[in-house]
Write an enzyme that holds these catalytic residues in place. Structure first.
Site, PDB file in Angstrom:
ATOM      1  N   GLY A 184      17.237 -13.217  61.286  1.00 49.82           N
ATOM      2  CA  GLY A 184      17.710 -14.644  61.029  1.00 49.82           C
ATOM      3  C   GLY A 184      18.712 -13.807  62.038  1.00 49.82           C
ATOM      4  O   GLY A 184      19.901 -12.767  61.354  1.00 49.82           O
ATOM      5  N   SER A 185      20.068 -14.886  63.174  1.00 54.19           N
ATOM      6  CA  SER A 185      20.239 -14.451  64.023  1.00 54.19           C
ATOM      7  C   SER A 185      21.111 -15.761  64.677  1.00 54.19           C
ATOM      8  O   SER A 185      21.150 -17.353  63.838  1.00 54.19           O
ATOM      9  CB  SER A 185      20.032 -13.554  64.390  1.00 54.19           C
TER      10      SER A 185
END
Length: 226
Positions: A184-185
């Site tokens: 997740g980024s």
């Protein structure tokens, strides 16, 4: 090759240690308590396989096309100060990657890697506006026939590991792998202000498929003006 074999080959190599750990958990749980005990570990294994998927994609062809370097949703489009761009200004397009998006990052255009800079920082939620400036990140400055570009990989609250496959001087083609972020980024694409933007805030984009912008080579601009 069988269909299953093709699918397994589309996994990012970073998945291997996680797959082995999950498989070990499944076996241990099954031996200790039977199938019902192994179900949670099996679900975790399926998530790992899904997260590290690396689908083959064919980028659209055309002069001056800048393609998305990441899967996700455009959460911000903003003009920022940036000394690497003409006039010291650039347009930053920020893409948020949820845990359900493909996390392999790919080159937005044929280019040479002119500079790589890793900056330590915080681990804010990647969709937060300040994540671009405050979070741990890795910036890759790119030289193209259309002018400078830059791609920054940004860690988030869950993502604590940035993988960069490139080195300064590498020559890469559109769609070539640049790296990966887990889990997740955010990825920022920096464009010259002269670039014609083709996306808007809130739009869903896909690595190597979505056209982000259109740029004209400097010599072409001169010829057109003449």
């Amino acid at each position: 090759m069988p269909r299953a074999g093709r699918w397994l080959m589309s996994l990012a190599p970073e998945a291997r240690p996680f797959i082995l750990i999950c498989l070990a958990m499944v076996v241990v749980a099954a031996l200790a308590g039977g199938v019902s005990w192994a179900v949670p570990a099996a679900i975790l294994l399926l998530f790992v396989l899904y997260f590290f998927r690396d689908p083959h994609r064919v980028p659209p062809e055309g002069e001056g096309l800048i393609i998305s370097p990441a899967d996700g949703r455009v959460v911000e489009i903003k003009e920022v100060d940036d000394a690497a761009f003409p006039g010291g200004r650039a347009r930053r397009v920020s893409i948020f990657l949820s845990i359900f998006d493909v996390h392999v990052n790919r080159a937005p255009v044929a280019c040479a890697v002119s500079k790589i800079r890793y900056s330590r920082g915080r681990f804010r939620a990647a969709f937060h506006g300040k994540a671009s400036d405050e979070n741990e990140r890795n910036r890759m400055d790119l030289s193209t026939s259309y002018g400078p570009l830059a791609v920054t990989q940004i860690a988030g609250a869950i993502a604590r590991r940035i993988v960069c496959d490139l080195e300064v001087g590498d020559q890469i083609q559109v769609g070539d792998r640049m790296g990966l972020i887990r889990f997740g980024s955010r990825v920022d694409l920096f464009l010259p202000l002269a670039a014609e933007l083709r996306v808007k805030k809130g739009q869903k984009v896909r690595t190597s498929l979505t056209i982000m912008a259109f740029m004209v080579a400097p010599d072409a601009e001169g010829s057109h003006g003449a």
